[in-house]
Design a protein around this motif. Structure first.
Motif, short mmCIF file in Angstrom:
data_model
loop_
_atom_site.label_atom_id
_atom_site.label_comp_id
_atom_site.label_asym_id
_atom_site.label_seq_id
_atom_site.Cartn_x
_atom_site.Cartn_y
_atom_site.Cartn_z
N PRO A 278 -16.32 23.10 -5.08
CA PRO A 278 -15.21 22.52 -4.32
C PRO A 278 -14.80 21.09 -4.70
O PRO A 278 -13.81 20.59 -4.17
N SER A 279 -15.53 20.44 -5.58
CA SER A 279 -15.18 19.06 -5.91
C SER A 279 -15.34 18.82 -7.40
O SER A 279 -16.00 19.59 -8.10
N ASP A 280 -14.73 17.74 -7.86
CA ASP A 280 -14.91 17.35 -9.25
C ASP A 280 -16.33 16.85 -9.47
O ASP A 280 -17.00 16.39 -8.55
N VAL A 281 -16.77 16.97 -10.69
CA VAL A 281 -18.09 16.46 -11.09
C VAL A 281 -17.87 15.52 -12.27
O VAL A 281 -16.85 15.57 -12.93
N ARG A 282 -18.82 14.70 -12.52
CA ARG A 282 -18.75 13.84 -13.69
C ARG A 282 -20.03 14.06 -14.49
O ARG A 282 -21.01 13.35 -14.32
N ILE A 283 -19.98 15.09 -15.33
CA ILE A 283 -21.11 15.45 -16.18
C ILE A 283 -20.64 15.32 -17.62
O ILE A 283 -19.75 16.05 -18.05
N ASP A 284 -21.24 14.40 -18.34
CA ASP A 284 -20.83 14.13 -19.71
C ASP A 284 -19.32 13.89 -19.73
O ASP A 284 -18.82 13.06 -18.99
N SER A 285 -18.59 14.63 -20.52
CA SER A 285 -17.14 14.44 -20.60
C SER A 285 -16.38 15.42 -19.70
O SER A 285 -15.16 15.50 -19.76
N PHE A 286 -17.09 16.14 -18.85
CA PHE A 286 -16.47 17.17 -18.02
C PHE A 286 -16.20 16.65 -16.61
O PHE A 286 -17.04 16.00 -16.01
N ASP B 278 -15.55 23.87 -16.30
CA ASP B 278 -15.46 23.57 -17.73
C ASP B 278 -16.85 23.32 -18.32
O ASP B 278 -17.11 23.63 -19.48
N TYR B 279 -17.73 22.77 -17.52
CA TYR B 279 -19.08 22.45 -17.98
C TYR B 279 -19.93 23.71 -18.19
O TYR B 279 -20.65 23.82 -19.17
N GLU B 280 -19.83 24.66 -17.27
CA GLU B 280 -20.67 25.86 -17.33
C GLU B 280 -20.50 26.65 -18.63
O GLU B 280 -21.49 27.00 -19.27
N PRO B 281 -19.27 26.96 -19.07
CA PRO B 281 -19.15 27.69 -20.34
C PRO B 281 -19.72 26.90 -21.53
O PRO B 281 -20.31 27.47 -22.43
N ALA B 282 -19.57 25.58 -21.49
CA ALA B 282 -20.15 24.76 -22.54
C ALA B 282 -21.67 24.87 -22.52
O ALA B 282 -22.32 24.93 -23.58
N SER C 144 -30.45 21.55 -15.57
CA SER C 144 -30.72 21.67 -14.14
C SER C 144 -30.67 20.30 -13.46
O SER C 144 -30.24 20.20 -12.31
N GLU C 145 -31.07 19.27 -14.15
CA GLU C 145 -30.98 17.92 -13.59
C GLU C 145 -29.52 17.52 -13.37
O GLU C 145 -29.17 16.95 -12.34
N ARG C 146 -28.65 17.85 -14.29
CA ARG C 146 -27.22 17.54 -14.13
C ARG C 146 -26.61 18.32 -12.97
O ARG C 146 -25.81 17.79 -12.20
N TYR C 147 -26.99 19.58 -12.83
CA TYR C 147 -26.49 20.37 -11.71
C TYR C 147 -27.02 19.82 -10.38
O TYR C 147 -26.30 19.80 -9.39
N ARG C 148 -28.26 19.41 -10.36
CA ARG C 148 -28.83 18.83 -9.14
C ARG C 148 -28.06 17.59 -8.73
O ARG C 148 -27.72 17.41 -7.55
N GLN C 149 -27.73 16.75 -9.68
CA GLN C 149 -26.95 15.53 -9.38
C GLN C 149 -25.57 15.88 -8.84
O GLN C 149 -25.09 15.24 -7.91
N ALA C 150 -24.95 16.90 -9.40
CA ALA C 150 -23.63 17.33 -8.91
C ALA C 150 -23.75 17.83 -7.48
O ALA C 150 -22.90 17.54 -6.63
N ALA C 151 -24.80 18.57 -7.18
CA ALA C 151 -25.01 19.09 -5.83
C ALA C 151 -25.27 17.94 -4.84
O ALA C 151 -24.76 17.97 -3.71
N GLU C 152 -26.00 16.92 -5.26
CA GLU C 152 -26.25 15.78 -4.39
C GLU C 152 -24.96 15.04 -4.06
O GLU C 152 -24.78 14.57 -2.94
N LEU C 153 -24.05 14.96 -5.03
CA LEU C 153 -22.75 14.31 -4.76
C LEU C 153 -21.94 15.12 -3.75
O LEU C 153 -21.24 14.55 -2.92
#
Length: 88
Positions: free
Chosen positions: A34-42, A47-51, A76-85
């Motif tokens: 439901p929200s934007d994430v800031r993972i690397d350039s995504f 967009d991040y998942e297919p990459a 998994s660490e990047r996904y955890r950070q997105a979930a915390e946001l």
């Protein structure tokens, strides 16, 4: 989800369909995020998942299962950070 798919693929007598379903489920979940994430350039998880899936396939073919497990830990660490946001 990447870890789940890895486990399924490395068990004897598992069907490829199960792995494909796992990857599709991960993409559907990312698309529904439901929200934007800031993972690397995504900016979007969709967009991040297919990459991630492409990179996982590349590393598995090149360096085998140990490289895939290492990548799963990193992702998994990047996904955890997105979930915390999302939770706040």
């Amino acid at each position: 989800m990447l870890v789940f798919v890895t486990i399924v693929l490395t068990r004897p007598r598992q069907q490829q369909l199960v792995a494909a379903q796992g990857l599709e489920s991960a993409f559907k979940a990312a698309t529904a995020w439901p929200s934007d994430v800031r993972i690397d350039s995504f900016a979007r998880l969709a967009d991040y998942e297919p990459a991630c899936q492409q990179e996982a396939g590349r590393r598995l073919r090149k360096d085998g299962l140990p490289a895939l497990w290492k990548l799963a830990e990193e992702q998994s660490e990047r996904y955890r950070q997105a979930a915390e946001l999302l939770v706040g």
